[in-house]
Design a protein around this motif. Structure first.
Motif, PDB file in Angstrom:
ATOM      1  N   LEU A 183       0.848  -1.184   0.000  1.00  0.00           N
ATOM      2  CA  LEU A 183       0.000   0.000   0.000  1.00  0.00           C
ATOM      3  C   LEU A 183       0.881   1.229   0.000  1.00  0.00           C
ATOM      4  CD1 LEU A 183       0.182   1.249   3.105  1.00  0.00           C
ATOM      5  CD2 LEU A 183      -1.491  -0.504   3.568  1.00  0.00           C
ATOM      6  N   SER A 184       0.280   2.365  -0.269  1.00  0.00           N
ATOM      7  CA  SER A 184       0.996   3.629  -0.132  1.00  0.00           C
ATOM      8  C   SER A 184       0.200   4.510   0.818  1.00  0.00           C
ATOM      9  CB  SER A 184       1.201   4.309  -1.488  1.00  0.00           C
ATOM     10  OG  SER A 184      -0.010   4.472  -2.186  1.00  0.00           O
ATOM     11  N   ALA A 185       0.934   5.281   1.608  1.00  0.00           N
ATOM     12  CA  ALA A 185       0.325   6.186   2.586  1.00  0.00           C
ATOM     13  C   ALA A 185       1.138   7.467   2.604  1.00  0.00           C
ATOM     14  CB  ALA A 185       0.327   5.542   3.968  1.00  0.00           C
TER      15      ALA A 185
ATOM     16  N   TYR B  19       3.174  -4.046   8.477  1.00  0.00           N
ATOM     17  CA  TYR B  19       3.729  -3.347   7.324  1.00  0.00           C
ATOM     18  C   TYR B  19       5.037  -2.666   7.727  1.00  0.00           C
ATOM     19  CZ  TYR B  19      -0.581  -3.755   4.570  1.00  0.00           C
ATOM     20  OH  TYR B  19      -1.642  -4.223   3.849  1.00  0.00           O
ATOM     21  N   ARG B  20       5.963  -2.613   6.761  1.00  0.00           N
ATOM     22  CA  ARG B  20       7.202  -1.872   6.967  1.00  0.00           C
ATOM     23  C   ARG B  20       7.451  -1.029   5.733  1.00  0.00           C
ATOM     24  NH1 ARG B  20      11.833  -4.379   4.458  1.00  0.00           N
ATOM     25  NH2 ARG B  20      11.260  -6.369   3.552  1.00  0.00           N
ATOM     26  N   ASP B  21       8.211   0.037   5.930  1.00  0.00           N
ATOM     27  CA  ASP B  21       8.523   0.932   4.818  1.00  0.00           C
ATOM     28  C   ASP B  21       9.433   0.224   3.822  1.00  0.00           C
ATOM     29  OD1 ASP B  21       7.091   2.932   6.047  1.00  0.00           O
ATOM     30  OD2 ASP B  21       8.851   3.986   6.824  1.00  0.00           O
ATOM     31  N   LEU B  22       9.043   0.255   2.550  1.00  0.00           N
ATOM     32  CA  LEU B  22       9.867  -0.276   1.463  1.00  0.00           C
ATOM     33  C   LEU B  22      10.480   0.870   0.656  1.00  0.00           C
ATOM     34  CD1 LEU B  22       7.479  -3.109   0.229  1.00  0.00           C
ATOM     35  CD2 LEU B  22       9.418  -3.312   1.808  1.00  0.00           C
TER      36      LEU B  22
ATOM     37  N   MET C  26       4.563   0.773   1.626  1.00  0.00           N
ATOM     38  CA  MET C  26       4.739  -0.165   2.726  1.00  0.00           C
ATOM     39  C   MET C  26       4.311  -1.554   2.264  1.00  0.00           C
ATOM     40  SD  MET C  26       3.202   2.265   5.781  1.00  0.00           S
ATOM     41  CE  MET C  26       3.989   1.397   7.154  1.00  0.00           C
ATOM     42  N   GLY C  27       4.948  -2.577   2.831  1.00  0.00           N
ATOM     43  CA  GLY C  27       4.610  -3.950   2.499  1.00  0.00           C
ATOM     44  C   GLY C  27       4.571  -4.804   3.747  1.00  0.00           C
TER      45      GLY C  27
END
Length: 187
Positions: A132-134, A150-153, A169-170
């Motif tokens: 997702l994107s935030a 989720y963690r920042d990719l 994030m994934g």
């Protein structure tokens, strides 16, 4: 709060209700809602598109989430791919389910609806991970996503026409769970 049901949603039939929720949660103009209506309806034609909603006893839509299986040819993927590649994470675009939108009315936020919506939706998809994107700021949404695994990719991702940068994030599926507060909602 009255009883809230969270489950599959016919988003095509409720697209205007969903866009009203998104407008109130995210601050969209009527013109932005009109443009997004066509985008949402196109997304729902993608094979494997799924949506969940949170509805009150009166049938009012209080929140929704939808997504599609990730495809490198999709517009979103083409924008985020270079950012993911720079961080060595572009393999996340393969065999993932993308959360396209998740919104809850401001009056019903922080009650667990966002968590119930996203976990309910991702529990029924076949992919082993989700993206997702935030907006790239410390926010309740980002905190929720982290609590779900989720963690920042990639950070500082720029989407055309977006004024603020985003984070991609994934998370592996199933998403992490926490103890729920009894009596808050039914699933």
């Amino acid at each position: 709060m009255n009883h809230v049901a969270v489950g599959p949603l016919d988003l095509t039939a409720r697209v205007d209700d969903a866009l009203d929720v998104q407008a109130r949660a995210f601050g969209l103009s009527l013109e932005e809602q009109r443009v997004r209506r066509g985008i949402v309806l196109r997304h729902l034609l993608v094979p494997g598109a799924r949506s969940f909603g949170a509805t009150g006893d009166d049938g009012r839509l209080l929140g929704f989430v939808y997504g599609v299986p990730c495809d490198r040819a999709q517009w979103w993927s083409t924008v985020v791919e270079p950012y993911l590649m720079r961080n060595g994470h572009d393999d996340w675009l393969d065999d993932a389910f993308t959360i396209t939108e998740l919104h809850v009315l401001p009056s019903h936020q922080r009650l667990g609806l966002g968590r119930a919506l996203i976990t309910g939706l991702t529990d029924i998809v076949s992919q082993p991970r989700t993206l997702l994107s935030a907006i790239d700021t410390e926010s309740p949404a980002r905190s929720l996503y982290r609590a779900l695994g989720y963690r920042d990719l990639a950070r500082r991702v720029r989407f055309p026409s977006a004024t603020r940068p985003y984070a991609v994030m994934g998370a592996p599926l199933p998403l992490l769970r926490q103890e729920s507060r009894p009596g808050r909602m039914a699933h």
